[in-house]
Enzyme design. Structure first.
Site, mmCIF file in Angstrom:
data_model
loop_
_atom_site.group_PDB
_atom_site.id
_atom_site.type_symbol
_atom_site.label_atom_id
_atom_site.label_comp_id
_atom_site.label_asym_id
_atom_site.label_seq_id
_atom_site.Cartn_x
_atom_site.Cartn_y
_atom_site.Cartn_z
ATOM 1 N N SER A 69 44.717 -38.841 -54.053
ATOM 2 C CA SER A 69 44.656 -37.379 -53.985
ATOM 3 C C SER A 69 45.587 -36.768 -55.012
ATOM 4 O O SER A 69 46.635 -37.346 -55.345
ATOM 5 C CB SER A 69 45.083 -36.951 -52.579
ATOM 6 O OG SER A 69 45.378 -35.582 -52.554
ATOM 7 N N TYR A 101 51.769 -37.434 -45.584
ATOM 8 C CA TYR A 101 50.405 -37.754 -46.031
ATOM 9 C C TYR A 101 50.407 -38.152 -47.509
ATOM 10 O O TYR A 101 49.865 -39.193 -47.893
ATOM 11 C CB TYR A 101 49.486 -36.539 -45.793
ATOM 12 C CG TYR A 101 48.199 -36.580 -46.576
ATOM 13 C CD1 TYR A 101 47.196 -37.479 -46.245
ATOM 14 C CD2 TYR A 101 47.999 -35.735 -47.670
ATOM 15 C CE1 TYR A 101 46.022 -37.534 -46.981
ATOM 16 C CE2 TYR A 101 46.833 -35.772 -48.405
ATOM 17 C CZ TYR A 101 45.852 -36.676 -48.066
ATOM 18 O OH TYR A 101 44.704 -36.731 -48.807
ATOM 19 N N LYS A 117 49.636 -41.888 -49.647
ATOM 20 C CA LYS A 117 48.678 -42.067 -50.755
ATOM 21 C C LYS A 117 49.367 -42.702 -51.955
ATOM 22 O O LYS A 117 48.843 -43.634 -52.573
ATOM 23 C CB LYS A 117 48.062 -40.714 -51.145
ATOM 24 C CG LYS A 117 47.113 -40.142 -50.120
ATOM 25 C CD LYS A 117 45.811 -40.954 -50.051
ATOM 26 C CE LYS A 117 44.917 -40.509 -48.920
ATOM 27 N NZ LYS A 117 43.759 -41.376 -48.704
HETATM 28 C C1 UD1 Z 1 44.933 -29.951 -48.825
HETATM 29 C C2 UD1 Z 1 46.156 -30.779 -48.740
HETATM 30 C C3 UD1 Z 1 46.000 -31.959 -49.649
HETATM 31 C C4 UD1 Z 1 44.765 -32.746 -49.260
HETATM 32 C C5 UD1 Z 1 43.561 -31.836 -49.325
HETATM 33 C C6 UD1 Z 1 42.302 -32.563 -48.864
HETATM 34 C C7 UD1 Z 1 47.984 -29.232 -48.252
HETATM 35 C C8 UD1 Z 1 49.215 -28.568 -48.757
HETATM 36 N N1 UD1 Z 1 47.325 -30.007 -49.107
HETATM 37 O O1 UD1 Z 1 44.855 -29.441 -50.171
HETATM 38 O O2 UD1 Z 1 47.139 -32.765 -49.569
HETATM 39 O O3 UD1 Z 1 44.584 -33.829 -50.145
HETATM 40 O O4 UD1 Z 1 43.788 -30.700 -48.495
HETATM 41 O O5 UD1 Z 1 42.099 -32.523 -47.524
HETATM 42 O O6 UD1 Z 1 47.594 -29.070 -47.115
HETATM 43 N N2 UD1 Z 1 43.880 -21.502 -47.895
HETATM 44 C C9 UD1 Z 1 43.855 -20.227 -47.401
HETATM 45 N N3 UD1 Z 1 43.468 -20.042 -46.109
HETATM 46 C C10 UD1 Z 1 43.111 -21.071 -45.295
HETATM 47 C C11 UD1 Z 1 43.152 -22.398 -45.811
HETATM 48 C C12 UD1 Z 1 43.534 -22.575 -47.115
HETATM 49 O O7 UD1 Z 1 44.159 -19.265 -48.109
HETATM 50 O O8 UD1 Z 1 42.797 -20.822 -44.129
HETATM 51 C C13 UD1 Z 1 44.249 -21.719 -49.317
HETATM 52 C C14 UD1 Z 1 45.442 -22.624 -49.469
HETATM 53 O O9 UD1 Z 1 46.614 -21.865 -49.517
HETATM 54 C C15 UD1 Z 1 45.128 -23.278 -50.809
HETATM 55 C C16 UD1 Z 1 43.618 -23.286 -50.920
HETATM 56 O O10 UD1 Z 1 43.167 -22.347 -49.950
HETATM 57 O O11 UD1 Z 1 45.624 -22.484 -51.844
HETATM 58 C C17 UD1 Z 1 43.013 -24.640 -50.624
HETATM 59 O O12 UD1 Z 1 43.528 -25.087 -49.376
HETATM 60 P P1 UD1 Z 1 43.007 -26.433 -48.699
HETATM 61 O O13 UD1 Z 1 41.535 -26.438 -48.630
HETATM 62 O O14 UD1 Z 1 43.772 -26.620 -47.430
HETATM 63 O O15 UD1 Z 1 43.378 -27.550 -49.757
HETATM 64 P P2 UD1 Z 1 44.808 -27.898 -50.397
HETATM 65 O O16 UD1 Z 1 45.919 -27.269 -49.694
HETATM 66 O O17 UD1 Z 1 44.708 -27.666 -51.862
#
Ligand code: UD1
Length: 334
Positions: free
Chosen positions: A142, A166, A170
């Protein structure tokens, strides 16, 4: 024909989001697929969907999908799977290892569970593979292994430095693979694929992302908001140092990601023993707002959203430099 070299593929975590899409892509290309899944975080239904999608299209051909239900933490179970397959005069040419837990929050609450599942599970698998002289391995890593960067594209040689259990698991597996490779120089073909943010579904949307329980990732949450399952989407932070104040990620279509695994298998079949890490992303940064707006436009729906504070552990900008994957394997060209 490369397929004749790596024909029989074991897919751990084959019922998960990326796993199920990869199983479908493998079957479409004529591979024999063996799936191991514990179904703790996925449902056997996703494999039923894979089977149905495949059968609708290829009604007259055999489906080469075998499913083993069990957990990689149980080495005896892994041993039984391998002996079952090899007993019937078949073998495993390559392993794609998706099985693992992936919630950052849960990993902070329960690091033992994460180390046991993600690291011990992988150790068990590698040990049994080794005893069967099965040496081709593609690991689901990842982008989370990278240290935070402010605004530059992440390269494979960029500094690593995960900030949660996590991510530590990895990176640990990547190091384990490198150590094994170094000790058996002329044999192993190991690759760690560092995924950026996979989203989407096999068209026309019959497969999709179906986590057990409430999703954490943005895309299923957008879908749930559109479907009215939740009232509004929380956007975590609008004060980040980015183009519109929301976080930027590199979203890659899950079918492109699935195909990437097959390209990697093809590449390995021609390659001498090797170990390397490879980014799998588009190289394009999309903010949360842009993602929501695009979703609204494409699907002609309105997404209610509200800005919340920053989510702990988030980074403003996580985008791949994909020049290595494009030059080495041509991952994003069809
Ligand atoms: C997350 C994990 C990462 C993992 C990946 C795959 C974290 C910090 N990172 O990545 O380690 O490999 O998932 O499962 O959790 N967001 C919102 N609202 C929400 C959810 C997310 O604004 O309800 C935003 C987050 O702030 C982020 C983006 O959407 O900027 C993507 O979020 P997400 O889908 O959770 O992925 P990552 O955080 O990039």
């Amino acid at each position: 024909d490369n397929n004749s070299y790596m024909k029989n593929i074991l897919v751990t975590g084959g019922a998960g989001f990326i796993g199920s899409h990869t199983c479908l892509a493998l079957l479409e290309k004529g591979y024999n697929v063996y799936v191991i899944d514990s179904f703790v975080n996925s449902s056997p239904k996703s494999l039923e969907r894979v089977i149905n999608i495949y059968k609708k299209k290829h009604f007259d051909s055999n489906l080469n999908l075998n499913i083993f239900k069990g957990d990689l933490r149980d080495k005896n179970f892994v041993q039984i799977v391998f002996s079952d397959i090899y007993k019937s005069n078949r073998k495993i040419d390559g392993v794609i290892h998706f099985a693992g837990l992936k919630s950052v929050l849960e990993s902070k609450k329960n690091p033992l569970l994460y180390w046991k599942t993600n690291v011990l599970g992988t150790l068990n698998l590698l040990e049994i593979m080794n005893s069967y002289n099965c040496l081709n391995f593609v690991f689901s890593s990842s982008a989370t292994v990278y240290a935070q960067s402010k605004s530059s594209l992440l390269k494979e040689e960029s500094e690593t430095g995960p900030i949660n259990p996590y991510g530590n698991t990895k990176l640990t597996v990547e190091k384990l693979l490198e150590d094994i490779f170094k000790s058996q120089e002329n044999e192993c073909k190991f690759v760690s694929l560092r995924y950026f943010n996979p989203i989407g579904s096999h068209s026309p949307g019959l497969l999709g992302e179906n986590p057990v329980g409430i999703p954490n990732n943005i895309f299923p949450l957008i879908i749930n908001t559109a479907a009215g399952i939740q009232k509004e989407l929380n956007i975590y932070g609008n004060d980040w140092p980015t183009k519109d104040g929301t976080c930027v990620r590199d979203y890659i279509h899950v079918m492109d990601l699935a195909e990437a695994h097959i390209k990697v298998l093809d590449f390995l079949s021609e390659e001498s023993p090797t170990y390397f890490n490879l980014n799998v992303g588009t190289g394009i940064g999309t903010s949360v707002i842009e993602l929501v707006k695009t979703f609204e436009k494409v699907n002609n729906v309105k997404i209610n959203y509200v800005f919340k504070g920053r989510r702990m552990g988030d980074a403003p900008y996580v985008v791949a430099d994909n020049s290595l994957s494009n030059s080495k394997i041509n991952i994003l060209t069809k």
